[in-house]
Enzyme design. Structure first.
Site, PDB file in Angstrom:
ATOM      1  CB  SER A   1       4.370  10.602  -1.099  1.00 16.78           C
ATOM      2  OG  SER A   1       5.273  10.966  -0.514  1.00 16.78           O
TER       3      SER A   1
ATOM      4  CE  LYS B   1       4.563  10.614   2.964  1.00 20.45           C
ATOM      5  NZ  LYS B   1       5.612  10.146   2.605  1.00 20.45           N
TER       6      LYS B   1
END
Length: 237
Positions: free
Chosen positions: A158, A196
């Site tokens: 990701s 993230k």
């Protein structure tokens, strides 16, 4: 399997601890193994620690603990003279460096910092929270900022557009606050850890992926705890 030098150093540390209860100094280890500098001892100790034979105790000078000895009672067998035996290279595999004064090499090895690897972190769907320390890696202080650090192995894709790939080791500075735009280790609901980019949206916190295949997740501030901020990355080829 240990190399002969790794075995000899492990036995020397073990015998000294049995005799005196105090581990030998680096100079004593260097002399016992007939090495020219302490840099070789640093590499041998790191190799033994990574293989689970010894442990360096934190906040204590020269504190070493022998965790186990090889199952075989005898050291690695030497090959007969005259036959080719491939050597085992300790660290920096395939890295060619120009010749340097021995003192400069020793200074560089002395400066290396042992960073604990705390398990795996998801760069994708969050996985279980950060695990306990599994081993340590040696990192140049030039890659670190001020403060306490740990490393995590990345699992998932990701964050690929931020240059973070599956299998990378990320270096994290331990901290509980971060700025918008920082790549952070975030703990969601005290049970899911993920890597993230942090975005603050009013009273909410957004955890943003660097891959269009993943959606940005938005949480209330009481659901997200910052564990640290990304400061470096190590990749093995």
């Amino acid at each position: 399997m240990l190399t002969r030098k790794q075995y000899e150093l492990l036995r020397f540390i073990h015998e000294r601890l049995k005799e005196t209860g105090v581990p030998p100094s680096f100079d004593e280890m260097k002399d016992a193994l007939d090495l020219k500098s302490k840099s070789g001892i640093h590499r041998l100790i790191m190799a033994l620690e990574e293989r689970g034979f010894i442990r360096r105790l934190p906040n204590r000078a020269r504190a070493l603990e022998v965790l186990k000895l090889p199952e075989a009672a005898a050291p690695p067998v030497s090959r007969p003279a005259g036959r080719f035996t491939p050597s085992v290279i300790e660290g920096n595999l395939g890295k060619v460096r120009p010749a340097r004064p021995q003192a400069a090499e020793d200074d560089e090895d002395e400066r290396m910092v042992a960073i604990p690897v705390m398990g795996r972190i998801a760069a994708g769907v969050p996985i279980e929270a950060i695990q306990a320390k599994s081993h340590t890696i040696a990192v140049s202080p030039d890659m670190l900022s001020a403060g306490e650090h740990f490393a995590l192995e990345v699992r998932g894709d990701s964050m690929i557009e931020a240059g973070i790939l599956d299998g990378d080791l990320v270096l994290i500075r331990k901290q509980t606050v971060a700025d918008t735009g920082d790549i952070v280790v975030a703990l969601v609901d005290d049970e899911e850890a993920t890597l993230k980019r942090l975005r603050k949206r009013g009273a909410s916190i957004a955890l943003e992926a660097a891959n269009p295949a993943y959606e940005t997740r938005i949480f209330g501030p009481d659901r997200v705890a910052i564990q640290g901020r990304l400061v470096g990355l190590i990749r093995r080829y």
